[in-house]
Design a protein around this motif. Structure first.
Motif, PDB file in Angstrom:
ATOM      1  N   ARG A  91       0.828  -1.205   0.000  1.00  0.00           N
ATOM      2  CA  ARG A  91       0.000   0.000   0.000  1.00  0.00           C
ATOM      3  C   ARG A  91       0.866   1.261   0.000  1.00  0.00           C
ATOM      4  NH1 ARG A  91      -3.037  -3.044   4.260  1.00  0.00           N
ATOM      5  NH2 ARG A  91      -4.787  -4.051   3.188  1.00  0.00           N
ATOM      6  N   ARG A  92       0.335   2.292  -0.561  1.00  0.00           N
ATOM      7  CA  ARG A  92       1.043   3.569  -0.599  1.00  0.00           C
ATOM      8  C   ARG A  92       1.289   4.067   0.823  1.00  0.00           C
ATOM      9  NH1 ARG A  92       0.348   5.565  -5.898  1.00  0.00           N
ATOM     10  NH2 ARG A  92      -1.168   4.289  -7.048  1.00  0.00           N
ATOM     11  N   GLY A  93       2.507   4.457   1.089  1.00  0.00           N
ATOM     12  CA  GLY A  93       2.849   5.076   2.364  1.00  0.00           C
ATOM     13  C   GLY A  93       3.161   4.127   3.493  1.00  0.00           C
ATOM     14  N   GLU A  94       3.208   2.823   3.235  1.00  0.00           N
ATOM     15  CA  GLU A  94       3.496   1.883   4.316  1.00  0.00           C
ATOM     16  C   GLU A  94       4.936   1.373   4.250  1.00  0.00           C
ATOM     17  OE1 GLU A  94       1.201  -1.703   4.461  1.00  0.00           O
ATOM     18  OE2 GLU A  94       1.629  -2.257   2.384  1.00  0.00           O
ATOM     19  N   ILE A  95       5.365   0.776   5.353  1.00  0.00           N
ATOM     20  CA  ILE A  95       6.612   0.015   5.371  1.00  0.00           C
ATOM     21  C   ILE A  95       6.219  -1.452   5.351  1.00  0.00           C
ATOM     22  CG2 ILE A  95       8.755  -0.501   6.591  1.00  0.00           C
ATOM     23  CD1 ILE A  95       8.637   2.225   7.869  1.00  0.00           C
ATOM     24  N   PHE A  96       6.585  -2.125   4.288  1.00  0.00           N
ATOM     25  CA  PHE A  96       6.182  -3.513   4.063  1.00  0.00           C
ATOM     26  C   PHE A  96       7.406  -4.398   4.199  1.00  0.00           C
ATOM     27  CE2 PHE A  96       5.192  -7.265   1.585  1.00  0.00           C
ATOM     28  CZ  PHE A  96       3.843  -7.496   1.823  1.00  0.00           C
ATOM     29  N   GLY A  97       7.341  -5.393   5.080  1.00  0.00           N
ATOM     30  CA  GLY A  97       8.466  -6.271   5.310  1.00  0.00           C
ATOM     31  C   GLY A  97       8.354  -7.566   4.529  1.00  0.00           C
ATOM     32  N   LEU A  98       9.486  -8.064   4.069  1.00  0.00           N
ATOM     33  CA  LEU A  98       9.553  -9.351   3.377  1.00  0.00           C
ATOM     34  C   LEU A  98      10.617 -10.189   4.075  1.00  0.00           C
ATOM     35  CD1 LEU A  98       8.539 -11.003   0.925  1.00  0.00           C
ATOM     36  CD2 LEU A  98      10.440 -10.030  -0.377  1.00  0.00           C
ATOM     37  N   ILE A  99      10.186 -11.267   4.722  1.00  0.00           N
ATOM     38  CA  ILE A  99      11.115 -12.082   5.491  1.00  0.00           C
ATOM     39  C   ILE A  99      10.996 -13.545   5.070  1.00  0.00           C
ATOM     40  CG2 ILE A  99      11.043 -10.516   7.468  1.00  0.00           C
ATOM     41  CD1 ILE A  99       9.274 -12.584   8.905  1.00  0.00           C
ATOM     42  N   GLY A 100      11.932 -14.341   5.562  1.00  0.00           N
ATOM     43  CA  GLY A 100      11.931 -15.770   5.290  1.00  0.00           C
ATOM     44  C   GLY A 100      13.306 -16.339   5.577  1.00  0.00           C
ATOM     45  N   PRO A 101      13.389 -17.634   5.797  1.00  0.00           N
ATOM     46  CA  PRO A 101      14.681 -18.274   6.046  1.00  0.00           C
ATOM     47  C   PRO A 101      15.626 -18.092   4.861  1.00  0.00           C
ATOM     48  CG  PRO A 101      12.854 -19.764   6.535  1.00  0.00           C
ATOM     49  CD  PRO A 101      12.281 -18.599   5.804  1.00  0.00           C
ATOM     50  N   ASN A 102      16.919 -18.398   5.049  1.00  0.00           N
ATOM     51  CA  ASN A 102      17.873 -18.354   3.949  1.00  0.00           C
ATOM     52  C   ASN A 102      17.399 -19.245   2.810  1.00  0.00           C
ATOM     53  OD1 ASN A 102      19.704 -16.619   5.198  1.00  0.00           O
ATOM     54  ND2 ASN A 102      20.721 -18.292   6.264  1.00  0.00           N
ATOM     55  N   GLY A 103      17.510 -18.722   1.580  1.00  0.00           N
ATOM     56  CA  GLY A 103      17.092 -19.485   0.419  1.00  0.00           C
ATOM     57  C   GLY A 103      15.610 -19.463   0.142  1.00  0.00           C
ATOM     58  N   ALA A 104      14.880 -18.590   0.838  1.00  0.00           N
ATOM     59  CA  ALA A 104      13.422 -18.547   0.674  1.00  0.00           C
ATOM     60  C   ALA A 104      12.990 -17.887  -0.628  1.00  0.00           C
ATOM     61  CB  ALA A 104      12.783 -17.818   1.855  1.00  0.00           C
ATOM     62  N   GLY A 105      13.881 -17.118  -1.269  1.00  0.00           N
ATOM     63  CA  GLY A 105      13.544 -16.455  -2.523  1.00  0.00           C
ATOM     64  C   GLY A 105      13.383 -14.952  -2.418  1.00  0.00           C
ATOM     65  N   LYS A 106      13.768 -14.389  -1.278  1.00  0.00           N
ATOM     66  CA  LYS A 106      13.547 -12.944  -1.052  1.00  0.00           C
ATOM     67  C   LYS A 106      14.317 -12.091  -2.055  1.00  0.00           C
ATOM     68  CE  LYS A 106      15.112 -13.093   3.162  1.00  0.00           C
ATOM     69  NZ  LYS A 106      15.518 -14.528   3.171  1.00  0.00           N
ATOM     70  N   THR A 107      15.607 -12.351  -2.196  1.00  0.00           N
ATOM     71  CA  THR A 107      16.408 -11.533  -3.104  1.00  0.00           C
ATOM     72  C   THR A 107      16.028 -11.793  -4.550  1.00  0.00           C
ATOM     73  OG1 THR A 107      18.256 -11.373  -1.540  1.00  0.00           O
ATOM     74  CG2 THR A 107      18.760 -11.005  -3.860  1.00  0.00           C
TER      75      THR A 107
END
Length: 256
Positions: A29-45
């Motif tokens: 959403r506009r104006g929010e801080i959105f976190g993306l987490i997960g264990p190593n190798g989860a696909g985040k990067t």
């Protein structure tokens, strides 16, 4: 106008026999801080690289500010309004902090080949404006006294701040931060949190990948969790921390 500044719609990406991302969908959403987490190798990067044009998804689509990013190169994504930092610092070590930020401003410049060669008045005025803005951003992130210091000679925490200043030089609508607290001590992490809160209060939406789960849960408005390339949760921090799938993914360790 949609409430979502950015949407991923069924993003999938495979590298050989490895399914890095599988049908990942979420909205920021506009104006929010959105976190993306997960264990190593989860696909985040991998997901970050899809969002910023470094990877082309095998299927699915990224919608940003109402328009598809399909087929756009990283510089074109930046021009649309997405700026990013990297997990591994990518500064120009033999250039000053000021010069690093000025380079980040190039996607918003207008001088053509003629101006660059003949140094006309418009080009000189634009260069002066770029330098002023770079000084402002160094002050904004708290390292204005290091403006003339070579990037390689800055402390690790200041290098992270410099990378954020360079990203902000592109005037982003969305700032995507890839593990900005990695390697920071508690004091530096606290300062980083304050900086991110200031950036958000100034109207810039933030997407944060971070292994420091305590930082994510205390800072983000909403959080998505990836595991083996799949989204297993998306909600407020309180609800995500209580999700059985998330607890299982972290083996009860980082989420508690």
């Amino acid at each position: 106008m949609s409430d979502f500044l950015l949407e991923t719609r069924s993003i999938s990406k495979r590298f050989g026999g490895v399914q890095a991302l599988a049908d990942v969908s979420f909205g920021i959403r506009r104006g929010e801080i959105f976190g993306l987490i997960g264990p190593n190798g989860a696909g985040k990067t991998s997901l970050f690289n899809v969002l910023t044009g470094l990877y082309v998804p095998d299927s699915g689509e990224v919608i940003f500010d109402g328009q598809s990013l399909k087929g756009l190169k990283p510089n074109e994504v930046a021009e649309r309004g997405i700026a990013r930092t990297f997990q591994n610092l990518r500064l120009f070590g033999n250039l000053s902090a000021l010069e690093n930020v000025m380079i980040g401003r190039h996607v918003r410049t207008h001088a053509g080949v003629f101006g660059a060669i003949f140094r006309n008045r418009a080009t000189l005025e634009e260069e002066e404006a770029i330098e002023r803005r770079a000084h402002e951003l160094l002050k904004y992130v708290g390292i204005e006294r290091r403006a003339n210091t070579l990037a390689k000679n800055l402390s690790y925490g200041d290098q992270r701040r410099l990378e954020i200043a360079r990203a902000l030089a592109t005037d982003p609508k969305l700032l995507a931060l890839d593990e900005p607290a990695a390697g920071m001590n508690a004091t530096e992490t606290a300062a980083l949190r304050g900086l991110m809160e200031a950036i958000r209060s100034d109207g810039i939406t933030i997407l944060l990948i971070e292994h420091d789960v305590k930082l994510v849960m205390g800072l983000c408005d909403r959080v998505a969790v990836l595991d083996y390339g799949q989204k297993i949760a998306e909600d407020t921090p309180d609800k995500v921390q209580r999700d059985p799938k998330v607890i299982e993914a972290y083996l009860g360790g980082a989420i508690a």
